[in-house]
Design a protein around this motif. Structure first.
Motif, PDB file in Angstrom:
ATOM      1  N   ARG A 174       2.138 -11.111  -5.824  1.00  0.00           N
ATOM      2  CA  ARG A 174       0.603 -11.697  -5.681  1.00  0.00           C
ATOM      3  C   ARG A 174       0.830 -12.943  -4.756  1.00  0.00           C
ATOM      4  N   ARG A 231      -6.325  -5.348  -4.071  1.00  0.00           N
ATOM      5  CA  ARG A 231      -7.029  -4.433  -4.937  1.00  0.00           C
ATOM      6  C   ARG A 231      -6.143  -3.208  -5.108  1.00  0.00           C
ATOM      7  N   GLU A 242      -6.822  -9.085   0.478  1.00  0.00           N
ATOM      8  CA  GLU A 242      -7.691  -8.613  -0.451  1.00  0.00           C
ATOM      9  C   GLU A 242      -7.453  -6.955  -0.556  1.00  0.00           C
ATOM     10  N   ARG A 243      -7.380  -6.348   0.484  1.00  0.00           N
ATOM     11  CA  ARG A 243      -6.993  -4.767   0.049  1.00  0.00           C
ATOM     12  C   ARG A 243      -5.765  -4.648  -0.362  1.00  0.00           C
ATOM     13  N   ARG A 244      -4.834  -5.473  -0.272  1.00  0.00           N
ATOM     14  CA  ARG A 244      -3.435  -5.342  -0.842  1.00  0.00           C
ATOM     15  C   ARG A 244      -3.710  -5.633  -2.292  1.00  0.00           C
ATOM     16  N   GLU A 264      -4.244  -4.130  -8.038  1.00  0.00           N
ATOM     17  CA  GLU A 264      -5.123  -4.056  -9.413  1.00  0.00           C
ATOM     18  C   GLU A 264      -5.244  -2.629  -9.820  1.00  0.00           C
ATOM     19  N   ASP A 265      -5.606  -1.791  -9.010  1.00  0.00           N
ATOM     20  CA  ASP A 265      -6.050  -0.259  -9.235  1.00  0.00           C
ATOM     21  C   ASP A 265      -4.385   0.313  -9.806  1.00  0.00           C
ATOM     22  N   GLU A 316       0.989  -1.305  -0.256  1.00  0.00           N
ATOM     23  CA  GLU A 316       0.070  -0.041   0.036  1.00  0.00           C
ATOM     24  C   GLU A 316       0.769   1.257  -0.088  1.00  0.00           C
TER      25      GLU A 316
END
Length: 472
Positions: free
Chosen positions: A438, A459, A455-457, A462-463, A403
């Motif tokens: 991943r 996302r 899942e937050r990481r 992916e963003d 992040e």
């Protein structure tokens, strides 16, 4: 921690995890636990045939008629595993695939490369190296400096000196290991007493006690120190102490003999930054193809004879005495106390001198520098120098701080470069760096809260990919 993981994975039969630990984490395949058991023993005991075959192919030892071999055979849970253990002829007592240092020392002994003394025992001759014998045994150091001083051939006529036992003794002095038939153990013990090798004598007596247990059929006695045993490396590192110029020695601590009183018999002088390092061709040629080419007269323009002593003298350029000192200790003792801040400089030299083991040590040093600001730079260095384990550590760290990394320009550029490096890449093709991140994001998920964090990481990742036009 990795060692405990290896034993646990062998009991479970997790081939993938064992492969990762051996190939990426550099865990020793023949490590022992507090019950003197090896990973191969647990794989046999738990009946994991595929894992047994993998361990054997990667250097696990199971020689017939040895304690370890008999134990694995006795504990094997299936006939298929027993056949694999008996039929795997490639694995012998001299086969240590993962220990390059051991194989280097064994090659010096067996081939006599750059040897400077020959021992004649009734019926056989043994080329040897004064520097190794002297560093490993105060008895040999004394004899080579007195009774055998200046002799290129030493004749041992005593009828009680058995050539097989003397060969086993040399094997122990060179490698720290010993393989000998049980019928020659008494001769080995006699020589160990004569040469004041009390550690060897104690190991022989302990192994004889194990071999004499009821139901054990042992024909070959094998002595092998624990992987973490520092004695061999520390003894041979004394040669590096002696090779240092007096001005650079500093406080070397208490030595078995002072450098000035122990003749290490150097045969080459390396001049670095105005200092002279008195070294041995056998070590430098045996450990590095670069130095073998240099010392085998391929670069004659760099060579000259030193006026005093007639030693071959070679000037090394583009390296400082401090950095060469780390090279020196690695070549002799297979280890150097490397400050992380010097890891980059030593890594460059290790790559130039073709010393892959020293490169791995540098990788461990660089791993200590990992933080949010440095991880991408260290990852680039790992890829450039082919340090797979360090590269894996970097991507694992990236997954942990993803992040924060997503907003950093150097990380975004690294992802772009990885995508561009994929030949004829299509929009949906994977990107190696992204795949590795991943994998590490998902590999530690064991709880619901960890799953939400993963899942937050993902996302965030992916963003980032969408924002730079990479859909994979």
């Amino acid at each position: 921690m990795d060692t405990c993981d290896l034993f646990s994975s062998c009991r479970k039969g997790d081939v993938g995890r064992v492969r990762y630990l051996l190939e990426q984490r550099d865990v020793e395949v023949n490590v022992r636990d507090k019950w003197d058991s090896t990973p191969l023993y647990y794989a046999c005991l738990c009946g994991h045939e595929e894992l047994v075959l993998y361990l054997l192919a990667n250097g696990a030892r199971c020689e017939a008629n040895t304690f370890d071999g008999e134990r694995c055979l006795y504990g094997a849970q299936s006939d298929a595993i027993r056949r694999a253990l008996r039929d795997y002829k490639q694995v012998t007592a001299s086969y240590r695939r993962r220990d390059c240092y051991y194989r280097f020392l064994l090659r010096l002994l067996e081939q006599g490369i750059h040897s400077d003394v020959v021992f004649l025992v009734p019926g056989k001759s043994f080329p040897a190296h004064r520097c190794i014998l002297g560093a490993r045994s105060t008895y040999f150091a004394h004899m080579l400096d007195t009774k055998w001083k200046g002799k290129s051939v030493v004749v041992l006529r005593h009828p009680l000196i058995n050539p097989v036992a003397f060969g086993a003794l040399l094997q122990y002095l060179y490698t720290g290991c010993l393989d000998v038939g049980v019928e020659h153990v008494g001769d080995c013990e006699r020589l160990a007493k004569q040469c004041q090798l009390w550690d060897l004598l104690g190991d022989l007596e302990a192994k004889c006690e194990l071999a004499s247990k009821p139901g054990t059929c042992v024909k070959v006695l094998t002595i092998e120190p624990p992987q973490a045993d520092p004695r061999l490396r520390e003894d041979l590192a004394l040669l590096a102490d002696c090779a240092l110029p007096p001005e650079l020695r500093g406080d070397l601590g208490e030595l078995p003999f002072p450098c000035d009183g122990f003749s290490s018999c150097p045969d080459v002088c390396f001049r670095v930054g105005g200092y002279s390092f008195l070294c041995h061709k056998a070590f430098f040629c045996g450990r590095s193809d670069y130095f073998r080419a240099l010392l085998d007269d391929h670069f004659r323009e760099n060579e000259e004879l030193e006026a005093s002593g007639g030693l071959l003298a070679i000037t090394l350029h583009d390296i400082s005495p401090d950095i060469f000192t780390h090279v020196l200790y690695y070549i002799y003792g297979d280890h150097t106390e490397l400050p992380p801040e010097l890891a980059y400089d030593v890594l460059r030299v290790a790559d130039m001198y073709l010393l892959p083991g020293l490169k791995q040590l540098c990788g461990r040093g660089l791993a200590q520098l990992l933080d949010e600001d440095s991880v991408v730079g260290v990852w680039r260095v790992a890829k450039l120098f082919g340090l797979a384990r360090l590269e894996d550590q970097c991507t694992k760290y990236m997954a942990k701080v993803l992040e924060k990394l997503a907003g950093q320009r150097d990380f975004v550029e690294a992802v772009r470069e990885e995508a561009a490096a994929v030949t004829a890449r299509q929009e949906t093709d994977s990107i190696p760096l992204v795949d590795d991140i991943r994998f590490h994001v998902g590999s530690t998920v064991q709880t619901c809260s960890a799953m939400e964090q993963a899942e937050r990481r993902l996302r965030v990742l992916e963003d980032l990919l969408v924002s730079i036009g990479l859909d994979c």
